[in-house]
Enzyme design. Structure first.
Site, PDB file in Angstrom:
ATOM      1  N   ASP A  50       0.868  -1.148   0.140  1.00 39.03           N
ATOM      2  CA  ASP A  50       0.000  -0.213  -0.086  1.00 39.03           C
ATOM      3  C   ASP A  50       0.967   1.264   0.055  1.00 39.03           C
ATOM      4  O   ASP A  50       0.535   2.124  -0.706  1.00 39.03           O
ATOM      5  CB  ASP A  50      -1.085  -0.072   1.146  1.00 39.03           C
ATOM      6  CG  ASP A  50      -1.939  -1.017   1.403  1.00 39.03           C
ATOM      7  OD1 ASP A  50      -3.128  -0.911   1.282  1.00 39.03           O
ATOM      8  OD2 ASP A  50      -1.565  -2.337   1.513  1.00 39.03           O
ATOM      9  N   THR A 121      -6.964  -4.935   0.877  1.00 34.75           N
ATOM     10  CA  THR A 121      -5.643  -5.104   1.516  1.00 34.75           C
ATOM     11  C   THR A 121      -5.879  -6.293   2.452  1.00 34.75           C
ATOM     12  O   THR A 121      -4.930  -7.090   2.425  1.00 34.75           O
ATOM     13  CB  THR A 121      -5.254  -3.873   2.416  1.00 34.75           C
ATOM     14  OG1 THR A 121      -4.904  -2.657   1.649  1.00 34.75           O
ATOM     15  CG2 THR A 121      -4.023  -4.108   3.154  1.00 34.75           C
ATOM     16  N   LYS A 223     -15.539  -5.497  -6.780  1.00 38.56           N
ATOM     17  CA  LYS A 223     -16.975  -6.002  -6.713  1.00 38.56           C
ATOM     18  C   LYS A 223     -17.744  -5.045  -7.975  1.00 38.56           C
ATOM     19  O   LYS A 223     -18.412  -5.615  -8.586  1.00 38.56           O
ATOM     20  CB  LYS A 223     -17.844  -5.231  -5.578  1.00 38.56           C
ATOM     21  CG  LYS A 223     -17.401  -6.413  -4.232  1.00 38.56           C
ATOM     22  CD  LYS A 223     -18.264  -6.051  -3.064  1.00 38.56           C
ATOM     23  CE  LYS A 223     -17.711  -5.395  -1.951  1.00 38.56           C
ATOM     24  NZ  LYS A 223     -16.508  -5.935  -1.318  1.00 38.56           N
TER      25      LYS A 223
HETATM   26  P1  AMP Z   1     -14.903  -4.600   1.473  1.00 38.51           P
HETATM   27  O1  AMP Z   1     -16.076  -4.609   0.717  1.00 38.51           O
HETATM   28  O2  AMP Z   1     -15.086  -4.772   2.981  1.00 38.51           O
HETATM   29  O3  AMP Z   1     -13.922  -5.145   0.801  1.00 38.51           O
HETATM   30  O4  AMP Z   1     -14.523  -2.739   1.482  1.00 38.51           O
HETATM   31  C1  AMP Z   1     -14.199  -2.046   0.279  1.00 38.51           C
HETATM   32  C2  AMP Z   1     -13.429  -0.900   0.705  1.00 38.51           C
HETATM   33  O5  AMP Z   1     -13.912  -0.314   1.766  1.00 38.51           O
HETATM   34  C3  AMP Z   1     -12.121  -1.305   0.842  1.00 38.51           C
HETATM   35  O6  AMP Z   1     -11.237  -0.362   0.559  1.00 38.51           O
HETATM   36  C4  AMP Z   1     -11.968  -1.516   2.633  1.00 38.51           C
HETATM   37  O7  AMP Z   1     -10.794  -1.464   3.115  1.00 38.51           O
HETATM   38  C5  AMP Z   1     -13.295  -0.237   2.877  1.00 38.51           C
HETATM   39  N1  AMP Z   1     -13.905  -0.624   4.088  1.00 38.51           N
HETATM   40  C6  AMP Z   1     -15.380  -0.938   4.097  1.00 38.51           C
HETATM   41  N2  AMP Z   1     -15.746  -0.994   5.377  1.00 38.51           N
HETATM   42  C7  AMP Z   1     -14.587  -0.640   5.992  1.00 38.51           C
HETATM   43  C8  AMP Z   1     -14.426  -0.400   7.506  1.00 38.51           C
HETATM   44  N3  AMP Z   1     -15.368  -0.825   8.536  1.00 38.51           N
HETATM   45  N4  AMP Z   1     -13.211  -0.073   7.906  1.00 38.51           N
HETATM   46  C9  AMP Z   1     -12.161   0.412   7.028  1.00 38.51           C
HETATM   47  N5  AMP Z   1     -12.183   0.203   5.858  1.00 38.51           N
HETATM   48  C10 AMP Z   1     -13.464  -0.263   5.267  1.00 38.51           C
HETATM   49 MG    MG Z   2      -6.357   0.525  -0.056  1.00 37.73          MG
END
Ligand code: AMP
Ligand code: MG
Ligand code: MG
Length: 350
Positions: A50, A121, A223
């Site tokens: 990152d 990540t 997604k």
């Molecule tokens: P995900 O669908 O959970 O993979 O999230 C998509 C993006 O949103 C990624 O960059 C995640 O790091 C960020 N993200 C979603 N929810 C959170 C959370 N509760 N805390 C930190 N980052 C989040």
């Molecule tokens: Mg990122």
């Protein structure tokens, strides 16, 4: 082609810079030492990849375009970026394209670039490598006007000899490139949502969509790839957590899907119901017209909060997408209409 409009030169640079960042992400993985740091907690991680990818992207773009506003996800100490991290290339295929007229006069200082150097990540650290993307979104006047997505480990399941990685890009009015647009067959509702940031609001909202199938995968970029390649009909995330760098590039690509003709058609026919009905009646005389009509009239995607309201990408906006993320290729209104009152209550639009 230094004569190309600045926005085309920027997208061409962003393409090459995203490829370099993808190569960095692969190299760090192969080094075996990810250098993981927790940001706000165990579900909010940062790795060496990152950090290096963001340094590479931001330093490379700001060297060539010093008046840009660039907003990157990672907070990094200000330090010299090594020359080995600088990318000077510009994708020739992008420089060859003609810029949509509405963007041809934009100035460098009017553009805002949103950078997620490594999206997914958590999945990167768990070896779910195809969930990982590098996201570079370009905004003007608060709107996402171009996006580049590099998927560093595309093809990784195909074994040792496979060429890894691909880059997708798009610009509304010009088109979306680097992938084959596909829709979920029939009227199946396949909802894709988070695998690592779920909560009750998220699951209640997914259930309310009455999905035929739910897939839980990591990354906002990943997604959107599910949507445009026909593996999901809607991306539903009824929670704060996603930020502007997660959604700017994906939103631009979703809007670009369908290309020039779609954009032209939408602009020409907005509000002109008579034209729609005439074409529809004519269309109905042709066998299989239903399917032709669906694909002809539904060619551009949408990304909004859970209320159906658009996010803005100006330099001074709040980073958090507090009212969730809802993205579709078509039937956006159906999904908005299914969001439960409890979700609307909990997640207020900005
Ligand atoms: P995900 O669908 O959970 O993979 O999230 C998509 C993006 O949103 C990624 O960059 C995640 O790091 C960020 N993200 C979603 N929810 C959170 C959370 N509760 N805390 C930190 N980052 C989040
Ligand atoms: Mg990122
Ligand atoms: Mg992200």
């Amino acid at each position: 082609m230094s004569g190309s409009p600045v926005v085309m030169r920027l997208v061409a640079s962003a393409y090459s810079v995203a490829e370099k960042a993808g190569a960095i992400v692969r190299k760090v993985l192969h080094s075996g030492d990810l250098g993981i740091v927790e940001k706000t907690g165990a579900n909010d991680l940062q790795t060496l990849a990152d950090r290096l990818a963001q340094q590479s992207i931001c330093a490379s773009l700001s060297r060539r375009f010093p008046k840009l506003t660039i907003i990157g996800e990672e907070e990094l100490p200000a330090e010299e970026t090594g020359e080995d991290l600088i990318e000077n290339g510009q994708a020739e295929e992008i420089l060859q394209k003609s810029c949509p007229a509405e963007y041809s006069g934009l100035k460098e200082e009017e553009l805002v670039v949103w950078v997620d150097p490594l999206d997914g990540t958590k999945e990167y650290t768990e070896g779910l490598l195809d969930n990982v993307t590098v996201l570079i979104g370009i905004a003007y006047g608060g709107k996402a006007i171009a996006g580049v997505i590099n998927q560093p480990f595309y093809n990784y399941q195909h074994g040792a000899g496979a060429v890894l990685g691909r880059t997708m890009w798009g610009m509304p009015g010009l088109g979306a490139f680097g992938f084959q647009l596909q829709e979920v067959p029939g009227d199946r509702r396949i909802v894709t949502t988070t695998r690592s940031h779920s909560n009750k609001l998220v699951t209640d909202c997914v259930d309310a969509m009455e999905p035929h199938e739910v897939t839980r995968v990591g990354g906002a970029g990943n997604k959107i790839i599910q949507l445009v390649e026909g593996r999901a009909s809607a991306y539903v995330f009824a929670s704060p957590g996603c930020k502007k760098w997660d959604t700017c590039a994906p939103e631009a690509i979703l809007h670009a899907v369908g290309g020039k003709n779609c954009h032209f058609f939408k602009q020409t026919c907005t509000g002109t119901l008579a034209v729609y009905l005439t074409v529809r009646v004519y269309w109905s005389l042709i066998p299989f017209s239903k399917y032709l009509t669906i694909s002809f009239f539904s060619c551009a995607g949408k990304l909004t909060d859970m209320h159906g309201n658009a996010y803005r990408y100006d330099a001074n906006v709040k980073h958090m997408n507090s009212a969730g993320v809802l993205a579709t290729l078509r039937n956006h209104e159906y999904y908005v209409s299914r969001v439960p009152p409890s979700v609307l209550q909990a997640l207020k639009s900005d």
